[in-house]
Design a protein around this motif. Structure first.
Motif, PDB file in Angstrom:
ATOM      1  N   ARG A  64      30.051  29.466  42.515  1.00  0.00           N
ATOM      2  CA  ARG A  64      31.478  29.401  42.188  1.00  0.00           C
ATOM      3  C   ARG A  64      31.859  30.431  41.127  1.00  0.00           C
ATOM      4  NH1 ARG A  64      33.591  25.224  44.867  1.00  0.00           N
ATOM      5  NH2 ARG A  64      32.338  23.355  45.201  1.00  0.00           N
ATOM      6  N   GLU A  65      31.015  30.567  40.106  1.00  0.00           N
ATOM      7  CA  GLU A  65      31.285  31.568  39.062  1.00  0.00           C
ATOM      8  C   GLU A  65      31.193  32.980  39.639  1.00  0.00           C
ATOM      9  OE1 GLU A  65      29.900  30.580  34.793  1.00  0.00           O
ATOM     10  OE2 GLU A  65      28.424  29.642  36.150  1.00  0.00           O
ATOM     11  N   TYR A  66      30.235  33.197  40.517  1.00  0.00           N
ATOM     12  CA  TYR A  66      30.091  34.498  41.181  1.00  0.00           C
ATOM     13  C   TYR A  66      31.380  34.816  41.937  1.00  0.00           C
ATOM     14  CZ  TYR A  66      27.223  38.138  43.545  1.00  0.00           C
ATOM     15  OH  TYR A  66      26.671  39.306  44.005  1.00  0.00           O
ATOM     16  N   LEU A  67      31.859  33.872  42.725  1.00  0.00           N
ATOM     17  CA  LEU A  67      33.093  34.068  43.484  1.00  0.00           C
ATOM     18  C   LEU A  67      34.286  34.327  42.566  1.00  0.00           C
ATOM     19  CD1 LEU A  67      32.539  31.340  46.193  1.00  0.00           C
ATOM     20  CD2 LEU A  67      32.923  33.782  46.642  1.00  0.00           C
ATOM     21  N   HIS A  68      34.318  33.636  41.437  1.00  0.00           N
ATOM     22  CA  HIS A  68      35.397  33.831  40.465  1.00  0.00           C
ATOM     23  C   HIS A  68      35.421  35.289  39.986  1.00  0.00           C
ATOM     24  CE1 HIS A  68      38.310  32.377  37.541  1.00  0.00           C
ATOM     25  NE2 HIS A  68      37.628  32.992  36.578  1.00  0.00           N
ATOM     26  N   HIS A  69      34.260  35.833  39.662  1.00  0.00           N
ATOM     27  CA  HIS A  69      34.195  37.218  39.196  1.00  0.00           C
ATOM     28  C   HIS A  69      34.473  38.216  40.318  1.00  0.00           C
ATOM     29  CE1 HIS A  69      32.609  35.426  35.570  1.00  0.00           C
ATOM     30  NE2 HIS A  69      32.967  36.546  34.986  1.00  0.00           N
ATOM     31  N   LEU A  70      34.091  37.869  41.540  1.00  0.00           N
ATOM     32  CA  LEU A  70      34.419  38.745  42.658  1.00  0.00           C
ATOM     33  C   LEU A  70      35.930  38.808  42.867  1.00  0.00           C
ATOM     34  CD1 LEU A  70      31.645  37.959  45.301  1.00  0.00           C
ATOM     35  CD2 LEU A  70      31.816  39.937  43.772  1.00  0.00           C
ATOM     36  N   SER A  71      36.622  37.706  42.595  1.00  0.00           N
ATOM     37  CA  SER A  71      38.084  37.742  42.716  1.00  0.00           C
ATOM     38  C   SER A  71      38.691  38.672  41.663  1.00  0.00           C
ATOM     39  CB  SER A  71      38.683  36.337  42.638  1.00  0.00           C
ATOM     40  OG  SER A  71      38.646  35.830  41.336  1.00  0.00           O
ATOM     41  N   PHE A  72      38.089  38.729  40.485  1.00  0.00           N
ATOM     42  CA  PHE A  72      38.546  39.702  39.471  1.00  0.00           C
ATOM     43  C   PHE A  72      38.305  41.126  39.958  1.00  0.00           C
ATOM     44  CE2 PHE A  72      37.547  36.422  35.972  1.00  0.00           C
ATOM     45  CZ  PHE A  72      38.845  35.938  35.980  1.00  0.00           C
ATOM     46  N   ALA A  73      37.159  41.355  40.597  1.00  0.00           N
ATOM     47  CA  ALA A  73      36.839  42.689  41.117  1.00  0.00           C
ATOM     48  C   ALA A  73      37.872  43.109  42.167  1.00  0.00           C
ATOM     49  CB  ALA A  73      35.423  42.723  41.690  1.00  0.00           C
ATOM     50  N   VAL A  74      38.250  42.172  43.038  1.00  0.00           N
ATOM     51  CA  VAL A  74      39.261  42.470  44.062  1.00  0.00           C
ATOM     52  C   VAL A  74      40.598  42.792  43.390  1.00  0.00           C
ATOM     53  CG1 VAL A  74      40.618  41.501  45.968  1.00  0.00           C
ATOM     54  CG2 VAL A  74      38.134  41.153  45.895  1.00  0.00           C
ATOM     55  N   GLY A  75      40.959  42.038  42.379  1.00  0.00           N
ATOM     56  CA  GLY A  75      42.197  42.318  41.653  1.00  0.00           C
ATOM     57  C   GLY A  75      42.183  43.701  41.019  1.00  0.00           C
ATOM     58  N   SER A  76      41.064  44.069  40.425  1.00  0.00           N
ATOM     59  CA  SER A  76      40.936  45.401  39.817  1.00  0.00           C
ATOM     60  C   SER A  76      41.016  46.484  40.878  1.00  0.00           C
ATOM     61  CB  SER A  76      39.619  45.510  39.049  1.00  0.00           C
ATOM     62  OG  SER A  76      39.637  44.650  37.937  1.00  0.00           O
ATOM     63  N   LEU A  77      40.437  46.221  42.039  1.00  0.00           N
ATOM     64  CA  LEU A  77      40.510  47.180  43.137  1.00  0.00           C
ATOM     65  C   LEU A  77      41.974  47.418  43.525  1.00  0.00           C
ATOM     66  CD1 LEU A  77      38.145  47.577  46.026  1.00  0.00           C
ATOM     67  CD2 LEU A  77      40.536  47.235  46.591  1.00  0.00           C
ATOM     68  N   CYS A  78      42.757  46.364  43.580  1.00  0.00           N
ATOM     69  CA  CYS A  78      44.183  46.494  43.895  1.00  0.00           C
ATOM     70  C   CYS A  78      44.921  47.287  42.817  1.00  0.00           C
ATOM     71  CB  CYS A  78      44.816  45.122  44.084  1.00  0.00           C
ATOM     72  SG  CYS A  78      44.221  44.246  45.539  1.00  0.00           S
ATOM     73  N   GLU A  79      44.534  47.084  41.562  1.00  0.00           N
ATOM     74  CA  GLU A  79      45.125  47.881  40.473  1.00  0.00           C
ATOM     75  C   GLU A  79      44.810  49.360  40.660  1.00  0.00           C
ATOM     76  OE1 GLU A  79      45.101  46.658  36.196  1.00  0.00           O
ATOM     77  OE2 GLU A  79      43.642  45.200  36.977  1.00  0.00           O
ATOM     78  N   VAL A  80      43.560  49.681  40.950  1.00  0.00           N
ATOM     79  CA  VAL A  80      43.165  51.084  41.140  1.00  0.00           C
ATOM     80  C   VAL A  80      43.972  51.703  42.269  1.00  0.00           C
ATOM     81  CG1 VAL A  80      41.286  52.639  41.829  1.00  0.00           C
ATOM     82  CG2 VAL A  80      40.838  50.802  40.189  1.00  0.00           C
ATOM     83  N   GLU A  81      44.099  50.974  43.368  1.00  0.00           N
ATOM     84  CA  GLU A  81      44.862  51.493  44.508  1.00  0.00           C
ATOM     85  C   GLU A  81      46.310  51.769  44.101  1.00  0.00           C
ATOM     86  OE1 GLU A  81      47.427  51.498  47.970  1.00  0.00           O
ATOM     87  OE2 GLU A  81      47.344  49.820  46.566  1.00  0.00           O
ATOM     88  N   THR A  82      46.904  50.870  43.327  1.00  0.00           N
ATOM     89  CA  THR A  82      48.281  51.047  42.869  1.00  0.00           C
ATOM     90  C   THR A  82      48.399  52.266  41.956  1.00  0.00           C
ATOM     91  OG1 THR A  82      48.752  48.690  43.068  1.00  0.00           O
ATOM     92  CG2 THR A  82      50.155  49.961  41.558  1.00  0.00           C
ATOM     93  N   PHE A  83      47.465  52.414  41.024  1.00  0.00           N
ATOM     94  CA  PHE A  83      47.505  53.557  40.109  1.00  0.00           C
ATOM     95  C   PHE A  83      47.266  54.874  40.844  1.00  0.00           C
ATOM     96  CE2 PHE A  83      46.055  50.391  36.682  1.00  0.00           C
ATOM     97  CZ  PHE A  83      47.363  50.128  36.299  1.00  0.00           C
ATOM     98  N   LEU A  84      46.448  54.859  41.881  1.00  0.00           N
ATOM     99  CA  LEU A  84      46.243  56.082  42.672  1.00  0.00           C
ATOM    100  C   LEU A  84      47.515  56.437  43.446  1.00  0.00           C
ATOM    101  CD1 LEU A  84      42.588  55.693  44.014  1.00  0.00           C
ATOM    102  CD2 LEU A  84      43.417  57.266  42.242  1.00  0.00           C
ATOM    103  N   GLN A  85      48.199  55.424  43.969  1.00  0.00           N
ATOM    104  CA  GLN A  85      49.481  55.676  44.642  1.00  0.00           C
ATOM    105  C   GLN A  85      50.483  56.279  43.661  1.00  0.00           C
ATOM    106  OE1 GLN A  85      50.476  55.465  47.755  1.00  0.00           O
ATOM    107  NE2 GLN A  85      48.642  54.535  48.638  1.00  0.00           N
ATOM    108  N   LEU A  86      50.507  55.754  42.437  1.00  0.00           N
ATOM    109  CA  LEU A  86      51.393  56.300  41.413  1.00  0.00           C
ATOM    110  C   LEU A  86      51.014  57.742  41.084  1.00  0.00           C
ATOM    111  CD1 LEU A  86      53.720  55.920  39.433  1.00  0.00           C
ATOM    112  CD2 LEU A  86      52.083  54.883  37.836  1.00  0.00           C
ATOM    113  N   SER A  87      49.724  58.003  41.004  1.00  0.00           N
ATOM    114  CA  SER A  87      49.251  59.368  40.741  1.00  0.00           C
ATOM    115  C   SER A  87      49.754  60.332  41.816  1.00  0.00           C
ATOM    116  CB  SER A  87      47.719  59.414  40.696  1.00  0.00           C
ATOM    117  OG  SER A  87      47.223  58.590  39.681  1.00  0.00           O
ATOM    118  N   LEU A  88      49.716  59.898  43.063  1.00  0.00           N
ATOM    119  CA  LEU A  88      50.241  60.733  44.160  1.00  0.00           C
ATOM    120  C   LEU A  88      51.731  60.997  43.967  1.00  0.00           C
ATOM    121  CD1 LEU A  88      48.494  59.249  47.328  1.00  0.00           C
ATOM    122  CD2 LEU A  88      48.230  61.574  46.412  1.00  0.00           C
ATOM    123  N   ARG A  89      52.478  59.959  43.629  1.00  0.00           N
ATOM    124  CA  ARG A  89      53.924  60.110  43.439  1.00  0.00           C
ATOM    125  C   ARG A  89      54.254  61.059  42.299  1.00  0.00           C
ATOM    126  NH1 ARG A  89      57.336  54.715  44.485  1.00  0.00           N
ATOM    127  NH2 ARG A  89      56.452  54.147  46.493  1.00  0.00           N
TER     128      ARG A  89
END
Length: 128
Positions: A64-89
């Motif tokens: 359960r704790e492992y899954l909890h941290h993986l959800s943070f990793a997914v959230g960070s991945l979404c942040e990176v994708e958003t910041f890369l889109q902003l970088s393109l703009r």
């Protein structure tokens, strides 16, 4: 180490996360200096959070704790994708390089979701 006795170093999802982080650092070296404490810092922090959370989750005592941290990793991945889109703009960095990073992020996302599904399945089977 969590529900998996392997080291996080052995996980391809962690290895790709480290590669992505390194590439993000390289990309942001070309960003304007005035972005050092803005977009550059945000991108680097979010990117490094992906493999860091995979490692931390793998080192935890429960699935359960492992899954909890993986959800943070997914959230960070979404942040990176958003910041890369902003970088393109904003026309920061090489657009071809950014697109390659977006493709790697998509692969990392698939790998993270696969690991989550596998751990969820193991968790559900152990509760039978």
């Amino acid at each position: 180490m969590g529900s998996d006795i392997r080291s996080h170093h052995d996980l391809k999802v962690w290895q790709l996360g480290m590669d992505l982080t390194e590439k993000i650092y390289t990309l942001t070296n070309s960003f304007p200096r005035e972005e050092m404490y803005g977009l550059t810092s945000q991108l680097r922090r979010a990117a490094s959070s992906i493999p860091a959370n995979i490692a931390e989750g793998n080192g935890r005592d429960s699935t359960r704790e492992y899954l909890h941290h993986l959800s943070f990793a997914v959230g960070s991945l979404c942040e990176v994708e958003t910041f890369l889109q902003l970088s393109l703009r904003l026309k920061y960095g090489n657009s071809k390089h950014i697109q390659e990073l977006m493709n790697l992020l998509a692969e990392e996302g698939r790998m993270l979701r696969g690991l989550q599904k596998s751990l969820m399945s193991n968790l559900n089977n152990s509760n039978l």
